[in-house]
Design a protein around this motif. Structure first.
Motif, mmCIF file in Angstrom:
data_model
loop_
_atom_site.group_PDB
_atom_site.id
_atom_site.type_symbol
_atom_site.label_atom_id
_atom_site.label_comp_id
_atom_site.label_asym_id
_atom_site.label_seq_id
_atom_site.Cartn_x
_atom_site.Cartn_y
_atom_site.Cartn_z
ATOM 1 N N MET A 123 37.828 39.746 3.335
ATOM 2 C CA MET A 123 38.715 39.118 4.316
ATOM 3 C C MET A 123 39.258 37.773 3.836
ATOM 4 O O MET A 123 40.052 37.156 4.538
ATOM 5 C CB MET A 123 37.967 38.927 5.634
ATOM 6 N N GLY A 124 38.806 37.308 2.675
ATOM 7 C CA GLY A 124 39.272 36.023 2.158
ATOM 8 C C GLY A 124 38.662 34.833 2.842
ATOM 9 O O GLY A 124 39.309 33.780 2.947
ATOM 10 N N ALA A 125 37.400 34.950 3.301
ATOM 11 C CA ALA A 125 36.737 33.846 4.007
ATOM 12 C C ALA A 125 35.363 33.584 3.417
ATOM 13 O O ALA A 125 34.339 33.682 4.117
ATOM 14 C CB ALA A 125 36.632 34.150 5.495
ATOM 15 N N PRO A 126 35.260 33.243 2.128
ATOM 16 C CA PRO A 126 33.930 32.954 1.553
ATOM 17 C C PRO A 126 33.298 31.683 2.107
ATOM 18 O O PRO A 126 32.072 31.580 2.167
ATOM 19 C CB PRO A 126 34.220 32.826 0.054
ATOM 20 N N GLY A 226 31.750 22.505 4.285
ATOM 21 C CA GLY A 226 33.162 22.751 4.018
ATOM 22 C C GLY A 226 33.713 21.873 2.915
ATOM 23 O O GLY A 226 34.449 22.339 2.029
ATOM 24 N N VAL A 227 33.349 20.580 2.950
ATOM 25 C CA VAL A 227 33.800 19.662 1.901
ATOM 26 C C VAL A 227 33.218 20.056 0.549
ATOM 27 O O VAL A 227 33.918 20.032 -0.483
ATOM 28 C CB VAL A 227 33.418 18.216 2.267
ATOM 29 N N ALA A 228 31.945 20.442 0.520
ATOM 30 C CA ALA A 228 31.304 20.834 -0.735
ATOM 31 C C ALA A 228 31.960 22.082 -1.316
ATOM 32 O O ALA A 228 32.146 22.185 -2.537
ATOM 33 C CB ALA A 228 29.813 21.079 -0.505
ATOM 34 N N TYR A 229 32.341 23.016 -0.461
ATOM 35 C CA TYR A 229 32.989 24.236 -0.974
ATOM 36 C C TYR A 229 34.333 23.914 -1.619
ATOM 37 O O TYR A 229 34.638 24.406 -2.712
ATOM 38 C CB TYR A 229 33.162 25.241 0.161
ATOM 39 N N VAL A 230 35.129 23.092 -0.965
ATOM 40 C CA VAL A 230 36.430 22.715 -1.533
ATOM 41 C C VAL A 230 36.237 21.965 -2.845
ATOM 42 O O VAL A 230 36.945 22.219 -3.834
ATOM 43 C CB VAL A 230 37.221 21.862 -0.520
ATOM 44 N N PHE A 231 35.269 21.052 -2.880
ATOM 45 C CA PHE A 231 35.037 20.263 -4.092
ATOM 46 C C PHE A 231 34.604 21.164 -5.256
ATOM 47 O O PHE A 231 35.081 21.012 -6.397
ATOM 48 C CB PHE A 231 33.962 19.206 -3.823
ATOM 49 N N ILE A 232 33.704 22.116 -4.992
ATOM 50 C CA ILE A 232 33.220 22.991 -6.068
ATOM 51 C C ILE A 232 34.350 23.880 -6.579
ATOM 52 O O ILE A 232 34.495 24.088 -7.801
ATOM 53 C CB ILE A 232 32.036 23.842 -5.560
ATOM 54 N N MET A 246 45.549 26.195 -3.622
ATOM 55 C CA MET A 246 45.090 25.033 -2.867
ATOM 56 C C MET A 246 45.334 25.173 -1.372
ATOM 57 O O MET A 246 44.465 24.889 -0.555
ATOM 58 C CB MET A 246 45.780 23.779 -3.401
ATOM 59 N N ALA A 247 46.535 25.606 -1.000
ATOM 60 C CA ALA A 247 46.862 25.722 0.427
ATOM 61 C C ALA A 247 45.949 26.740 1.108
ATOM 62 O O ALA A 247 45.402 26.480 2.195
ATOM 63 C CB ALA A 247 48.330 26.114 0.588
ATOM 64 N N GLU A 248 45.774 27.884 0.484
ATOM 65 C CA GLU A 248 44.895 28.905 1.064
ATOM 66 C C GLU A 248 43.460 28.424 1.136
ATOM 67 O O GLU A 248 42.748 28.692 2.118
ATOM 68 C CB GLU A 248 44.986 30.178 0.228
ATOM 69 N N LEU A 249 43.005 27.703 0.109
ATOM 70 C CA LEU A 249 41.635 27.189 0.091
ATOM 71 C C LEU A 249 41.393 26.212 1.232
ATOM 72 O O LEU A 249 40.395 26.322 1.965
ATOM 73 C CB LEU A 249 41.367 26.515 -1.254
ATOM 74 N N THR A 253 39.144 27.002 4.633
ATOM 75 C CA THR A 253 37.951 26.171 4.827
ATOM 76 C C THR A 253 37.977 25.474 6.176
ATOM 77 O O THR A 253 36.942 25.385 6.862
ATOM 78 C CB THR A 253 37.838 25.141 3.697
ATOM 79 N N LEU A 254 39.136 24.965 6.591
ATOM 80 C CA LEU A 254 39.242 24.333 7.913
ATOM 81 C C LEU A 254 38.937 25.324 9.024
ATOM 82 O O LEU A 254 38.217 25.007 9.986
ATOM 83 C CB LEU A 254 40.637 23.739 8.099
ATOM 84 N N ILE A 255 39.474 26.525 8.907
ATOM 85 C CA ILE A 255 39.189 27.551 9.916
ATOM 86 C C ILE A 255 37.702 27.886 9.924
ATOM 87 O O ILE A 255 37.090 28.069 10.991
ATOM 88 C CB ILE A 255 40.048 28.802 9.653
ATOM 89 N N SER A 256 37.094 27.958 8.747
ATOM 90 C CA SER A 256 35.663 28.250 8.664
ATOM 91 C C SER A 256 34.832 27.153 9.319
ATOM 92 O O SER A 256 33.836 27.433 9.990
ATOM 93 C CB SER A 256 35.260 28.418 7.202
ATOM 94 N N VAL A 257 35.238 25.888 9.134
ATOM 95 C CA VAL A 257 34.517 24.773 9.761
ATOM 96 C C VAL A 257 34.625 24.849 11.286
ATOM 97 O O VAL A 257 33.624 24.648 12.003
ATOM 98 C CB VAL A 257 35.054 23.430 9.234
ATOM 99 N N LEU A 258 35.799 25.153 11.792
ATOM 100 C CA LEU A 258 35.968 25.276 13.244
ATOM 101 C C LEU A 258 35.133 26.416 13.811
ATOM 102 O O LEU A 258 34.479 26.279 14.853
ATOM 103 C CB LEU A 258 37.450 25.483 13.571
#
Length: 371
Positions: A123-126, A226-232, A246-249, A253-258
């Protein structure tokens, strides 16, 4: 906020009352979606693509433990790989056996994470997978999650190289070439290893922060995860040369955090404004306890009582009508009729029904003289 707490309480009550029926339904739906996803991604063996076979397997998983879904999924993957070539089936069988013996035997209670890993990656939501697993599971869940990432990328690679792997060359050279192709697809896949590192690291970070004792640890773990996932992922794109959108990432990630914050509300929901710190001691130890009450509202159970009068029989109605006195003055007769109707409707006999009419008139005249 009160409405959300009431909804949460009703949802928990509904689940506790219907858990016996909901668990098999959830197992069935999860197995059905997982098996259909495997058939969609591979689909090389026509017998396994039969919807009737998928339905039967899903129904079996509904009444069996959760881990049965994992192993039936392994069987489907091996079957589709066998339809590609024998070498592919042997390779994936050895890979799965290695995962089970080295990693999954230490995380038997969390092995279902391998199923959710493949579904979330599809689903593209790791990031949602990593945050949710860190919140709801223990540290050992990172092992089946990492295995799920490897299995997902292997399925994608095997499906993409099916024409090469399906070639019918003879001899040991052809067999070794196929095995080397499969091994290179796993070992040299930089995108896969970056995903494994990101998923495992975020699960560990979220779990460690979420189990800490400071206030709002759950929410802090979600944001930090969420921040750690984007950074890695960004670091991996720089050092490993992996192409990252980048945009998809950022959006995913924002949706996953919410979604993680919503999950925290329904699963944990602690009220830190009413935190209590207690201290105990015995002969050997001192105990320092931090108690965080759950956010909840008091609900009153409604009970409706239906009060009905006893039905009046036809015999009682006739008796009440015949016992009504006849007065010389029609005014009193009307009043008695109205009162009699009231008493009759209520199913109660009038207290004047036993007085003779003549005696009643005499008493009435005496009362009027006294006035």
């Amino acid at each position: 906020m009160t409405a959300l707490l009431l909804f949460k309480q009703k949802l928990k009550n509904f689940y506790s009352n219907a858990e016996v029926f909901l668990l098999p339904v959830m197992k069935f739906l999860l197995a059905l979606i997982y098996f259909m996803g495997i058939n969609y991604a591979m689909g090389f063996m026509q017998d396994l693509n039969n919807p009737f076979i998928v339905l039967i397997l899903s129904l079996l998983c509904a009444v069996l433990p959760w881990n049965v879904i994992v192993y039936m999924g392994f069987a489907l993957i091996i079957g589709h790989c066998y339809a590609i070539s024998l070498e592919t089936a042997v390779f994936v069988g050895v890979l799965i056996l290695f995962m089970v013996l080295v990693f999954m035997r230490f995380s038997r209670g969390s092995n279902i994470a391998i199923v959710f890993t493949q579904l979330m990656l599809g689903m593209g939501a790791p990031a949602l997978l990593s945050i949710g697993t860190g919140l709801l599971s223990d540290l050992t869940a990172c092992m089946p999650a990492g295995c799920g990432v490897v299995l997902f990328y292997f399925i994608s690679y095997a499906a993409g190289q099916a024409n090469i792997l399906h070639s019918t060359g003879e001899g040991d050279t052809e067999m070794l070439t196929k095995i080397k192709t499969l091994a290179d697809g796993v070992l040299d896949n930089q995108e896969m290893w970056l995903a494994v590192i990101a998923v495992v690291a975020v699960i560990l970070v979220v779990r460690l922060i979420r189990s800490a004792s400071f206030d709002y640890a759950w929410r802090v773990s979600i944001v930090v995860g969420g921040v750690a996932y984007v950074f890695i992922m960004l670091a991996g794109s720089l050092f490993l040369g992996v192409n990252v959108n980048m945009a998809e990432l950022i959006v995913s990630t924002l949706i996953s955090v919410l979604i993680g914050i919503v999950l925290e509300f329904f699963v944990f929901g602690g009220d830190y404004t009413r935190t209590e710190r207690l201290e105990y001691e015995d002969d050997e130890y001192y105990y320092y306890v931090k108690a965080v009450p759950k956010a909840s509202v008091a609900t009153t159970a409604r009970s409706i009582k239906k009060i009905t009068s006893a039905p009046v029989t036809e015999e009682e109605r006739r008796k009440a009508e015949t016992s009504r006195p006849a007065y010389a003055n029609p005014i009193f007769d009307n009043e008695d009729t109205e009162a009699g109707d009231v008493f009759t409707e209520a199913g109660v006999e009038s207290e004047f029904s036993d007085i003779h009419p003549e005696e009643f008139e005499k008493k009435l005249e005496e009362s009027l003289r006294d006035l």
